[in-house]
Write an enzyme that holds these catalytic residues in place. Sequence first.
Site, PDB file in Angstrom:
ATOM      1  N   SER A 106      41.781  64.171  71.983  1.00 45.04           N
ATOM      2  CA  SER A 106      40.517  64.792  71.604  1.00 45.04           C
ATOM      3  C   SER A 106      39.917  64.066  70.394  1.00 45.04           C
ATOM      4  O   SER A 106      39.685  62.860  70.451  1.00 45.04           O
ATOM      5  CB  SER A 106      40.723  66.285  71.349  1.00 45.04           C
ATOM      6  N   ASP A 236      38.532  69.317  82.715  1.00 48.75           N
ATOM      7  CA  ASP A 236      38.203  69.413  81.298  1.00 48.75           C
ATOM      8  C   ASP A 236      36.784  69.955  81.135  1.00 48.75           C
ATOM      9  O   ASP A 236      35.826  69.360  81.618  1.00 48.75           O
ATOM     10  CB  ASP A 236      38.312  68.026  80.650  1.00 48.75           C
ATOM     11  N   HIS A 264      41.246  70.666  79.028  1.00 44.87           N
ATOM     12  CA  HIS A 264      41.208  69.810  77.847  1.00 44.87           C
ATOM     13  C   HIS A 264      42.538  69.798  77.101  1.00 44.87           C
ATOM     14  O   HIS A 264      42.882  68.806  76.466  1.00 44.87           O
ATOM     15  CB  HIS A 264      40.094  70.302  76.911  1.00 44.87           C
TER      16      HIS A 264
END
Length: 295
Positions: A106, A236, A264
Amino acid sequence: MAVRLGGEDQHGPGCAEHVCHRRRHAGHPHPGIRGLLPPLALSAHPHLLLFLPKNLHLVCVDMPGHEGTTRSALDDYSISGQAKRIHQFVECIKLNRRPFHLVGTSMGGNVAGVYAAQYPEDICSLTLICPAGLPSTTDSKFIKQLRELQESKCIDRIPLIPSTPEEMADMLKLCSYVRFKVPQQILQGLVDVRIPHNDFYRKLFLEIADEKSRHSLHENMSKIKAPTQVIWGKQDQVLDVSGASVLASAIPNCHVYILENCGHSVVVEWPRKTANLILEFLALLHSMDSNKKQA
């Protein structure tokens, strides 16, 4: 506080800032393979570390705002600023005496990619897990929510920064394809832990969402020369999976793995699979290197 896995405290000598990290030393490390894992949150670590073998030297770094890592109003929290801070930490503990494998997820993936571009001599290979910092051909649910909030001028209500148990439940649904049943009292406890830090989280989010950092990985990806692995959850809803093809088209020797039934929170939803993919990638690179030496 900086903590070594196994309970021994450590603080890098000469470090101006306090960087909270966990380290696991190998008795007989795999030749040429070491790992630095800079996550968005320390809570993702245990899921992944449980499935990584003990013959790997691992250093897991808390990004600003997590655990005991120093935070200051004067710090540069842009992606390039965070990459520079990680480099200072790496030099402080002398991790780059030999090139190491770098993993980021991320926001940490954005930082890891920029790090690999800016400090190529430190990196032997790279794993990016659903990294931020890329334009996508398809807007994710999160991006659509942000746009709606901007239009209504309610930008303080960032979906990834919950202030109530209900918002926490919504965040978990947004980040995960797997639907976890979390009791109300646990949701409240999670919110209570986060609320004292929410002002900092908002500051951090707004800085990395600023034009200076929003597409940092995209702007630097052509400079990445190390063999790169990209892992992304197909479902995601925070960062659209189309970002994987953006990286694959720009980075030579890029290996893309799309995980079905995964959102995610890749290392939380599929920790064993993620660990195995990283290990298989490292083994592949080691085998290719050995073949070159024998040729």
